[in-house]
Enzyme design. Structure first.
Site, short mmCIF file in Angstrom:
data_model
loop_
_atom_site.label_atom_id
_atom_site.label_comp_id
_atom_site.label_asym_id
_atom_site.label_seq_id
_atom_site.Cartn_x
_atom_site.Cartn_y
_atom_site.Cartn_z
N ARG A 149 -16.68 5.99 -6.25
CA ARG A 149 -17.00 7.22 -5.54
C ARG A 149 -18.07 6.91 -4.50
NH1 ARG A 149 -17.10 8.71 -11.12
NH2 ARG A 149 -15.48 10.24 -11.70
N LYS A 173 -20.61 10.12 -12.72
CA LYS A 173 -21.02 11.49 -13.00
C LYS A 173 -21.66 11.57 -14.38
CE LYS A 173 -17.58 13.79 -10.07
NZ LYS A 173 -16.46 14.75 -10.02
N HIS A 240 -13.02 9.46 -0.12
CA HIS A 240 -12.23 9.83 -1.29
C HIS A 240 -10.77 9.43 -1.12
CE1 HIS A 240 -13.14 11.60 -5.10
NE2 HIS A 240 -12.08 12.36 -5.09
N ARG A 243 -10.47 5.99 -2.31
CA ARG A 243 -10.45 5.98 -3.78
C ARG A 243 -9.06 6.40 -4.30
NH1 ARG A 243 -13.51 6.77 -8.70
NH2 ARG A 243 -13.05 8.77 -9.70
N HIS A 266 -12.82 8.76 -15.28
CA HIS A 266 -12.46 10.13 -15.59
C HIS A 266 -12.61 10.40 -17.09
CE1 HIS A 266 -9.71 10.44 -11.80
NE2 HIS A 266 -10.97 10.69 -11.53
#
Length: 299
Positions: A149, A173, A240, A243, A266
């Site tokens: 990211r 994240k 993005h 990605r 994820h």
């Protein structure tokens, strides 16, 4: 400031200090909660305990009439549910008033990607300044090699790259870390960049990617470099999209959805399914090779 605003601020402080969400995620939460609080103000609701399911449905209907997409409303609902869970924990309310409420459905477009040849063309950086050519080339190679990211790339420190093992440690994240492979081309591009970097870096600056002033690059600066490269190549590409292309190429080649999920960082595999896609021919080939009733038996 009414109680609703204070309770919203308390929740955002919790997200920042305890959950340690990214600035981008925190900004999204604030923006979504502000939409709901604006509605509450119009209804003279000053405390979260005064909110009920009717208010939430009315707010959603109003935002939908104003043109807010189903996907954006779903994100707002997600923010509200997190806020209500926090409120229950703080004993401001006893139950979640958003339970059972769903957002209007909207179509999910497939992510935009480049094919392998288009990606290779976009990655070839030509610049009259060796600093920008080596740095931008290393940025693109690193992002595509590991599916990083934008925020993960700008957060990279020199100690996160292991040249002997060919890996990079990314912080994703929720401050979660994952170890990712770095391809030979990316490793060579980074080595070339580091020979330029040492001429400009401020003392004790840990960032891998810096500006000519010697300071850590910000996401907006990298987005600007993508815009420049897009103009040079004649087609728009954002971080993005690179990605997405990484995920698509990995999935089409391997067919291993779980592995791609791990590489992308994820939490849920359903997210990976949204971010990537397989063409029908590849799916048919996987089916023919894997399903016991699809394989033809010899006479």
């Amino acid at each position: 400031m009414n109680n609703l605003l204070l309770q919203s601020q308390s929740f955002c402080d919790y997200l920042q200090q305890v959950r340690q969400v990214s600035p981008h995620t925190l900004s999204n939460y604030r923006r979504d909660l502000d939409k709901f609080i604006h509605y509450c103000d119009s209804q003279s609701l000053e405390n979260i305990s005064a909110v009920n399911a009717h208010h939430i449905r009315q707010c959603i209907a109003q935002l939908h009439r104003q043109g807010l997409s189903g996907r954006s409303i779903q994100r707002l609902l997600s923010a509200l549910r997190s806020w209500f869970r926090f409120a229950i924990k703080e004993q401001w309310i006893k139950q979640d008033p958003s339970a059972g409420i769903s957002a209007p459905k909207s179509p999910k477009p497939l992510p935009k990607t480049m094919d392998v040849d288009q990606t290779a063309d976009f990655m070839s950086v030509d610049h009259e300044d060796c600093f920008y050519e080596t740095r931008d080339g290393a940025i693109l190679e690193t992002m595509y090699s590991s599916g990083l990211r934008l925020a993960e790339l700008t957060d990279l420190d020199l100690g996160n790259i292991d040249f002997s093992a060919g890996t990079v440690l990314a912080r994703g994240k929720g401050n979660k870390q994952r170890l990712l492979p770095l391809g030979k081309i990316a490793l060579n591009a980074i080595k070339q960049w580091l020979s330029q970097r040492k001429l400009f870096a401020e003392q004790d600056e840990p960032a891998v990617f810096i500006s000519k002033k010697g300071q850590r690059l910000k996401p907006r600066s990298i987005q600007a470099r993508f815009n420049r490269q897009s103009l040079a190549k004649g087609h728009p590409v954002n971080p993005h999209m690179l990605r997405h292309s990484f995920a698509s190429h990995m999935l089409e080649s391997s067919g291993d959805l779980r592995a791609v999920q791990e590489l992308l960082g994820h939490a849920n595999i359903s997210t990976t399914q949204v971010y990537t896609h397989l063409d029908f021919q590849h799916l048919a080939k996987v089916y023919d090779n894997a399903h016991p009733r699809a394989q033809k038996k010899d006479d």
